[in-house]
Design a protein around this motif. Structure first.
Motif, mmCIF file in Angstrom:
data_model
loop_
_atom_site.group_PDB
_atom_site.id
_atom_site.type_symbol
_atom_site.label_atom_id
_atom_site.label_comp_id
_atom_site.label_asym_id
_atom_site.label_seq_id
_atom_site.Cartn_x
_atom_site.Cartn_y
_atom_site.Cartn_z
ATOM 1 N N SER A 143 0.840 -1.191 0.000
ATOM 2 C CA SER A 143 0.000 0.000 0.000
ATOM 3 C C SER A 143 0.876 1.241 0.000
ATOM 4 C CB SER A 143 -0.907 0.008 1.240
ATOM 5 O OG SER A 143 -1.733 -1.133 1.257
ATOM 6 N N GLN A 202 -3.409 4.648 3.903
ATOM 7 C CA GLN A 202 -3.768 4.119 2.596
ATOM 8 C C GLN A 202 -4.310 2.693 2.701
ATOM 9 O OE1 GLN A 202 -4.120 6.971 0.815
ATOM 10 N NE2 GLN A 202 -3.600 5.647 -0.881
ATOM 11 N N GLU A 203 -3.802 1.938 3.675
ATOM 12 C CA GLU A 203 -4.285 0.574 3.875
ATOM 13 C C GLU A 203 -5.749 0.580 4.326
ATOM 14 O OE1 GLU A 203 -1.596 -1.788 6.310
ATOM 15 O OE2 GLU A 203 0.054 -0.446 5.785
ATOM 16 N N ASN A 206 -7.854 2.032 1.064
ATOM 17 C CA ASN A 206 -7.910 1.177 -0.127
ATOM 18 C C ASN A 206 -7.907 -0.313 0.177
ATOM 19 O OD1 ASN A 206 -7.793 3.492 -1.820
ATOM 20 N ND2 ASN A 206 -5.572 3.577 -1.523
ATOM 21 N N SER A 220 -8.574 -7.124 -2.113
ATOM 22 C CA SER A 220 -8.129 -6.166 -1.094
ATOM 23 C C SER A 220 -9.232 -5.959 -0.059
ATOM 24 C CB SER A 220 -7.771 -4.830 -1.739
ATOM 25 O OG SER A 220 -6.667 -4.980 -2.610
ATOM 26 N N ARG A 222 -10.383 -3.711 3.470
ATOM 27 C CA ARG A 222 -10.176 -2.640 4.444
ATOM 28 C C ARG A 222 -10.299 -3.178 5.874
ATOM 29 N NH1 ARG A 222 -13.301 -0.616 0.465
ATOM 30 N NH2 ARG A 222 -15.224 -0.946 1.643
#
Length: 326
Positions: A143, A202-203, A206, A220, A222
């Motif tokens: 990320s 950002q992790e 996204n 991916s 969250r």
């Protein structure tokens, strides 16, 4: 050095954990190995050789005559200095093996110089700068984060630490002396709750890559990012807690003795050394609280991702896995 290669023994897998990572004791042994502060003294050339040897082993080739002990030592150096996601060499300050020498110096000074606001401000700033390096270095490397986001995270965490430290420092002026000594820990805990999520925002925004048991990418998530980051925050607070809670009690008792009052100039070096003693055990113990390869039940994933996985794999993937960082 590695021009002549020989097939590696089929019974040896360099990436296979030496200790059971599903147990705390197994993870503790693993992190005692790779957070060994002596590895920060290893020359860059030797680290690069260790990486080359590990990659050769992964390809099924090792230099003739290499012993298993040499291979395991190369893996120790590799794990201590290279990121588990990207394989890139981590900056020295951000490595977990640097937590003992770096952390003991900063923590010892925070605990010693806590009485005046300028000293509190300076050492909290130094600590948050150090933490920013560590958090950025040990993020989930899949990320990316921009320089602007790094700057915002750094300023926000530093502000949180300073507000907590200065506020409590003023509040405890009339409180028992021991309470004032615990102010640095309160500031560190508060800053960790801000610094780590901000540095790894950002992790959360996204998601991070999740895989099945065989490391096949599934998408991916969250929710996986939130779980991993929450565990890291708890680990970092646990790492600091014993030294920053118990050591003030020890120093409060010691400073009542006349011989300690005569050697006040040595109080700071003494606290630094004692902090090092705590961190030698607490760095690996805190890292071992949770598995680095974290898991999340399929039922706990986002609905879209869960439906996508079930559509492709049915009920063959009950859990997903991801690197939570350190």
């Amino acid at each position: 050095t590695y021009a002549k290669m020989a097939p590696v023994s089929l019974s040896f897998d360099i990436d296979s954990p030496r200790w059971d990572q599903s147990t705390f004791v197994g993870r503790l042994k693993h992190f005692l190995n790779i957070t060994d502060p002596r590895t920060v003294l290893v020359p860059e050339e030797e680290l690069d050789q260790a990486k080359a040897l590990v990659e050769s082993c992964r390809a099924g080739l090792v230099p003739p005559g290499s012993s298993q002990e040499q291979l395991l030592y190369a893996k120790k150096l590799y794990d201590s200095a290279f990121h588990p996601d990207s394989g890139e060499k981590m900056n020295l300050i951000g490595r977990m093996s640097f937590q003992v020498p770096g952390g003991m110096a900063i923590t010892g000074c925070m605990l010693q110089f806590y009485r005046t606001v300028p000293a509190v401000v300076f050492w909290q700033w130094v600590n948050q700068s150090f933490n920013a390096f560590v958090n950025y270095t040990n993020r989930n490397a899949a990320s990316p984060i921009s320089l602007r986001q790094i700057g915002v995270a750094y300023v926000t965490a530093t502000s949180a630490a300073l507000a907590t430290a200065v506020g409590l420092n003023l509040y405890t002026k009339r409180a028992p002396p021991l309470l004032a000594r615990w102010v640095p820990f309160a500031a560190v805990a508060a800053a960790n709750c801000v610094n780590i999520p901000m540095m790894r925002q950002q992790e959360i925004i996204n998601g991070i890559t999740v895989t099945d048991e065989n490391n096949n990418e599934l998408g991916s998530s969250r929710r996986a990012a939130v779980k991993g980051i929450a565990q890291v925050v708890l680990s970092r607070i646990t790492m600091a807690a014993p030294g920053m809670i118990i050591l003030p009690i020890i120093m409060e008792r010691l400073e009542k003795f006349s011989f300690m009052q005569r050697i006040q100039v040595l109080h700071a070096p003494l606290q630094v050394l004692l902090c090092g003693g705590f961190l030698l055990f607490m760095v690996p113990a805190a890292c071992a609280l949770f598995p680095q390869r974290c898991s999340l039940a399929l039922a706990d994933l986002e609905v879209e991702l869960r439906d996508s996985i079930m559509a492709k794999h049915g009920d063959k993937v009950p859990f997903v896995y991801f690197n939570k960082g350190l």
